[in-house]
Enzyme design. Sequence first.
Site, mmCIF file in Angstrom:
data_model
loop_
_atom_site.group_PDB
_atom_site.id
_atom_site.type_symbol
_atom_site.label_atom_id
_atom_site.label_comp_id
_atom_site.label_asym_id
_atom_site.label_seq_id
_atom_site.Cartn_x
_atom_site.Cartn_y
_atom_site.Cartn_z
ATOM 1 N N ASP A 183 -9.344 -5.585 -1.279
ATOM 2 C CA ASP A 183 -8.335 -4.561 -1.032
ATOM 3 C C ASP A 183 -8.429 -3.496 -2.141
ATOM 4 O O ASP A 183 -9.105 -3.680 -3.160
ATOM 5 C CB ASP A 183 -6.929 -5.179 -0.939
ATOM 6 C CG ASP A 183 -5.987 -4.280 -0.139
ATOM 7 O OD1 ASP A 183 -6.286 -3.085 0.036
ATOM 8 O OD2 ASP A 183 -4.924 -4.770 0.306
ATOM 9 N N GLU B 10 3.860 -0.499 2.255
ATOM 10 C CA GLU B 10 3.557 -1.478 1.203
ATOM 11 C C GLU B 10 4.765 -1.713 0.287
ATOM 12 O O GLU B 10 5.910 -1.717 0.739
ATOM 13 C CB GLU B 10 2.301 -1.048 0.434
ATOM 14 C CG GLU B 10 1.089 -0.903 1.373
ATOM 15 C CD GLU B 10 -0.215 -0.682 0.651
ATOM 16 O OE1 GLU B 10 -0.454 -1.320 -0.374
ATOM 17 O OE2 GLU B 10 -1.038 0.122 1.146
HETATM 18 C C1 BGC Z 1 -3.665 -1.885 1.638
HETATM 19 C C2 BGC Z 1 -4.601 -2.230 2.752
HETATM 20 C C3 BGC Z 1 -5.366 -1.020 3.184
HETATM 21 C C4 BGC Z 1 -6.073 -0.402 2.009
HETATM 22 C C5 BGC Z 1 -6.864 0.836 2.350
HETATM 23 C C6 BGC Z 1 -4.355 -1.122 0.552
HETATM 24 O O1 BGC Z 1 -3.439 -0.655 -0.392
HETATM 25 O O2 BGC Z 1 -3.106 -3.065 1.110
HETATM 26 O O3 BGC Z 1 -3.877 -2.774 3.830
HETATM 27 O O4 BGC Z 1 -6.274 -1.377 4.200
HETATM 28 O O5 BGC Z 1 -5.118 -0.058 1.030
HETATM 29 O O6 BGC Z 1 -6.040 1.895 2.632
HETATM 30 C C1 BGC Z 2 -3.962 5.098 -0.585
HETATM 31 C C2 BGC Z 2 -3.693 3.910 0.262
HETATM 32 C C3 BGC Z 2 -3.726 2.738 -0.596
HETATM 33 C C4 BGC Z 2 -2.789 2.890 -1.789
HETATM 34 C C5 BGC Z 2 -2.864 1.716 -2.705
HETATM 35 C C6 BGC Z 2 -2.989 5.180 -1.722
HETATM 36 O O1 BGC Z 2 -3.266 6.277 -2.518
HETATM 37 O O2 BGC Z 2 -3.871 6.240 0.188
HETATM 38 O O3 BGC Z 2 -4.644 3.776 1.281
HETATM 39 O O4 BGC Z 2 -3.353 1.650 0.166
HETATM 40 O O5 BGC Z 2 -3.071 4.050 -2.503
HETATM 41 O O6 BGC Z 2 -2.180 1.928 -3.889
#
Ligand code: BGC
Ligand code: BGC
Length: 727
Positions: free
Chosen positions: A303, A500
């Site tokens: 991730d 998230e």
């Molecule tokens: C998330 C994932 C996601 C990834 C890419 C992460 O922060 O936990 O679910 O696929 O970012 O965007």
């Molecule tokens: C991204 C997401 C990712 C997240 C994690 C964002 O800046 O756009 O895809 O999941 O950061 O911290």
Amino acid sequence: MRALLAGLAAATMVAAGFAAAPEPRTAAAAVLPYQDPTLPVAQRVTDLLGRMTLDDKVGQMVQAERAVVSPGDLTTYRLGSVLSGGGSAPTPNSAAGWADLYDSLQRGALATPLQIPMIYGIDAVHGNNNVAGATIFPHNIGLGATRDPELVERIGRATAEEVTGAGQDWTFAPCVCVARNDRWGRTYESYGEKPDLVSSMTTVIDGLQGDRLDGPASVLATAKHYVGDGGTTNGVDQGDTQLSEAELRAIHLPPFAEAVRRGVGSIMISFSSFNGAKLHGHKYLITDVLKGELGFTGFTVSDWAAVDQLDGRTGFTQAEVVTAVNAGLDMLMVPVDWKTFVGYLRAAVQSGQIPTSRIDDANRRILTKKFELGLFEHPYADRTYASTIGSAAHRTLARQAVRESQVLLKNQGGVLPLAKAGGKLFVAGKSADDLGNQSGGWTLTWQGASGNTITGTSILQGIRSAVGSQSTVTYSRDGSGIDGTYRAAIAVVGETPYAEGQGDRTGSLGLDSTDLATLSRLRASGVPVIVVLVSGRPLDIASELGNWNALLAAWLPGSEGAGVSDVLFGDYAPTGKLPMTWMQSASQQPLNDGDGKTPLFAYGYGLTYDGTTPPPPPPTGTGSCRVSYATDDWSTGFTANVSVTNTGTTALNPWSLQWTYSGGQKVTQSWSARVTQSGTAVTAVGETWNASLAPGATTTFGFSGSLTGSNPRPASFSLNGLACQAS
Ligand code: BGC
Ligand code: BGC
């Protein structure tokens, strides 16, 4: 699945020592075995691996973020993959803009000596949600409420078309998380709180990946986040799942087993920990359980910068890279610091901290999927699918999903369905006319946003077009201006977008003061109040419910708000059932079916317009039960997935399924049921949480076993002594 730009392909062949030809590369034209599409994939992979340098292999395992990588970087560093983080879009954000971005990066990848194509990943988690104009489907929690795996498969197919149309190959979906605490900010990414419900929705993988990965508009799916992401203590995002291994296997593992059975191409590892140990370093769960026991042959992906978290300090180290790769990580999502990562990985292999065999295994897994996708033959964006993005057909499908996802929780005096004619209607609430609110997080941007951010139909617009000229509809966002002359007031209230950890709610799970003020204005008018709750999870509304005449849980319906009005006006009678147990109060969290606490509304609850809860599906066939049994075999073992449906009219408590093996198979380990074997006779009984099987109910479980050569299917199954139909 990809289109070939004849000119570019020709250039590629020149580089490979061939005369330019306008034709697609064919078997006869291929110089090297790995370029020959008529050879078996395994043979092509072996041939290619034999030609790769350490730098080629290191690069294949790295995924960088679009905004911090150039086509030239793909060439120089041999990068295997690029991603878009949430909302990371090219300018212009259009189908052509995305396809151009893809093709320019792909040209960089194909300029390497071995011309290995890159793969592009994106979070298409409710439709291809980063692409402007895309159809936005309900978030998973609403799809769980539909209990309609076939619909979910069709959504997978439609999403795959919209992903293909924007040039991408790979989606970081589905989340097969089992959300066990509504405080968790990702609860809406879960199909529900029970493993069998989540497992049943893995049909979306069949839709995304199609019959074959190189079939039309097939994209690679990702089951995420392995494993236990929805089981953290207090529902903390990226937190610690403190359970026994048996509980982890019973609650959180089954959807992954089912995803593997369906051939999911990739699996994303969870940020979270299991009993204090970060999953990204968990060799037992990744290598032994997922790849060994479950037989997962695709590739794992880390991730977002998660490797960086292994030692609990910011900034990642070579030691973290060693831990993650040796634990079984194949593709590393290192969005920003990918250059440092490349250096560490190379150094770790050179110094022997990571065995070459591990690097070869990771490459083999990644390259196998690239070959299976047909990327070597068709490396460029297939622009013929651009017209499917936000198409009328996909929006119709999304509206159907919205209708089916609505759960009617209260309907005092049968106030719903509303008549379309016969007196004025009042509509209020911050989410009545707000496409951003009704779509939630992961919509055009990572966190999503309030306002009319996307193309679609708001719930208010749906209401207006349902009644047409038959009634007057007055809208006031905060409810002011209502009086007693209206026949009903519809309040569309709930949560505003989040994604998230930003959606974690540690305190109240109630409505905000804006909503409470709107509702009290409506209530004061004396008009019946119908509440439509737009939210990513159940909310703590018990103390308000007495003031409301009806309550419809709409979840996060996405772009097609008319699906909500279809239910309000009875164009579609509600069939949705709760995918989550609904709390009496926030202090009950975590609250799940079977834990002995008294909920406000039980798991599976949902009213219909004739005043009853939806009846179980009618029994089909003549048996008292139906069994589906499928296995994935390798030379010395297999995994089996079984689903058993009680098609009789009495509850089986406990249920017990029997069969015999004729080929010397031996059950070694099981999940979501206790499977025991005595001689050739096998018995499966449910765990505490699925011990009983109501009429019409289905439960799924799985197990692994050892083999000596063949794996003949059992001739028959019996449930509590009665013969079952096989399906
Ligand atoms: C998330 C994932 C996601 C990834 C890419 C992460 O922060 O936990 O679910 O696929 O970012 O965007
Ligand atoms: C991204 C997401 C990712 C997240 C994690 C964002 O800046 O756009 O895809 O999941 O950061 O911290």
